[in-house]
Design a protein around this motif. Structure first.
Motif, PDB file in Angstrom:
ATOM      1  N   VAL A   1     -14.243   6.932   1.551  1.00 39.68           N
ATOM      2  CA  VAL A   1     -13.428   7.443   2.639  1.00 39.68           C
ATOM      3  C   VAL A   1     -11.960   7.351   2.242  1.00 39.68           C
ATOM      4  O   VAL A   1     -11.443   6.270   2.012  1.00 39.68           O
ATOM      5  CB  VAL A   1     -13.691   6.651   3.951  1.00 39.68           C
ATOM      6  CG1 VAL A   1     -12.836   7.192   5.076  1.00 39.68           C
ATOM      7  CG2 VAL A   1     -15.162   6.693   4.326  1.00 39.68           C
ATOM      8  N   THR A   2     -11.311   8.518   2.139  1.00 43.15           N
ATOM      9  CA  THR A   2      -9.890   8.564   1.809  1.00 43.15           C
ATOM     10  C   THR A   2      -9.095   8.564   3.105  1.00 43.15           C
ATOM     11  O   THR A   2      -9.340   9.378   3.995  1.00 43.15           O
ATOM     12  CB  THR A   2      -9.570   9.827   0.987  1.00 43.15           C
ATOM     13  OG1 THR A   2     -10.366   9.802  -0.198  1.00 43.15           O
ATOM     14  CG2 THR A   2      -8.104   9.870   0.612  1.00 43.15           C
ATOM     15  N   LEU A   3      -8.148   7.629   3.221  1.00 38.34           N
ATOM     16  CA  LEU A   3      -7.365   7.463   4.444  1.00 38.34           C
ATOM     17  C   LEU A   3      -5.884   7.708   4.170  1.00 38.34           C
ATOM     18  O   LEU A   3      -5.388   7.341   3.107  1.00 38.34           O
ATOM     19  CB  LEU A   3      -7.537   6.040   4.986  1.00 38.34           C
ATOM     20  CG  LEU A   3      -8.952   5.582   5.293  1.00 38.34           C
ATOM     21  CD1 LEU A   3      -8.952   4.116   5.682  1.00 38.34           C
ATOM     22  CD2 LEU A   3      -9.573   6.439   6.394  1.00 38.34           C
ATOM     23  N   PRO A   4      -5.173   8.276   5.154  1.00 32.26           N
ATOM     24  CA  PRO A   4      -3.718   8.337   5.032  1.00 32.26           C
ATOM     25  C   PRO A   4      -3.147   6.922   4.967  1.00 32.26           C
ATOM     26  O   PRO A   4      -3.776   5.969   5.440  1.00 32.26           O
ATOM     27  CB  PRO A   4      -3.267   9.033   6.314  1.00 32.26           C
ATOM     28  CG  PRO A   4      -4.480   9.613   6.928  1.00 32.26           C
ATOM     29  CD  PRO A   4      -5.656   8.855   6.400  1.00 32.26           C
ATOM     30  N   LYS A   5      -1.963   6.780   4.395  1.00 34.08           N
ATOM     31  CA  LYS A   5      -1.353   5.462   4.202  1.00 34.08           C
ATOM     32  C   LYS A   5      -1.311   4.643   5.486  1.00 34.08           C
ATOM     33  O   LYS A   5      -1.691   3.468   5.488  1.00 34.08           O
ATOM     34  CB  LYS A   5       0.050   5.598   3.621  1.00 34.08           C
ATOM     35  CG  LYS A   5       0.735   4.250   3.408  1.00 34.08           C
ATOM     36  CD  LYS A   5       2.106   4.375   2.831  1.00 34.08           C
ATOM     37  CE  LYS A   5       2.842   3.078   2.618  1.00 34.08           C
ATOM     38  NZ  LYS A   5       2.322   1.847   3.090  1.00 34.08           N
ATOM     39  N   ALA A   6      -0.867   5.215   6.592  1.00 31.18           N
ATOM     40  CA  ALA A   6      -0.746   4.457   7.844  1.00 31.18           C
ATOM     41  C   ALA A   6      -2.109   3.957   8.322  1.00 31.18           C
ATOM     42  O   ALA A   6      -2.231   2.835   8.816  1.00 31.18           O
ATOM     43  CB  ALA A   6      -0.076   5.297   8.928  1.00 31.18           C
ATOM     44  N   VAL A   7      -3.141   4.774   8.175  1.00 26.85           N
ATOM     45  CA  VAL A   7      -4.486   4.378   8.600  1.00 26.85           C
ATOM     46  C   VAL A   7      -5.035   3.307   7.663  1.00 26.85           C
ATOM     47  O   VAL A   7      -5.618   2.319   8.112  1.00 26.85           O
ATOM     48  CB  VAL A   7      -5.424   5.601   8.678  1.00 26.85           C
ATOM     49  CG1 VAL A   7      -6.839   5.176   9.049  1.00 26.85           C
ATOM     50  CG2 VAL A   7      -4.889   6.626   9.677  1.00 26.85           C
TER      51      VAL A   7
END
Length: 107
Positions: A4-10
């Motif tokens: 699962v690739t997440l944005p930095k904030a997430v």
């Protein structure tokens, strides 16, 4: 979480939650951020810090991401609460790598 690739904030939100680090978690949120969780809305740093302590740190929540699409993270949440683990949807508003808005609902 490997797939699962997440944005930095997430990603920062998940990492700080799982580390039970109230200061790192509070730093993920913008100054006037809003959190909606369990029928209550929390606005601004003081209220969000209280929410973090009561809803994430004290029950030792650990989040395991299942999927992320658009602005919605579906994750398993486990900790010191009855009935866990449970699945939750976290819908994020993000600006400049900070969470500006977060809504959490059971899935």
């Amino acid at each position: 979480m490997d797939n699962v690739t997440l944005p930095k904030a997430v990603d920062d939100f998940v990492a700080a939650t799982n580390a039970h680090d109230v200061n790192a978690l509070a730093a993920v949120f913008g100054d006037e951020a809003t959190v909606r969780d369990d029928g209550t809305t929390y606005v601004g740093e003081a209220e969000i810090r209280e929410w973090i302590q009561a809803h994430l740190i004290d029950p030792k929540i650990v989040i395991t991401p299942i999927s992320f699409e658009g602005d919605r993270l579906v994750a398993s949440g486990d900790g010191d609460f009855p009935g866990g683990p449970l699945s939750f949807a976290f819908v994020f508003g993000i600006e400049d790598d900070q969470v500006t808005d977060l809504t959490i609902d059971p899935v």
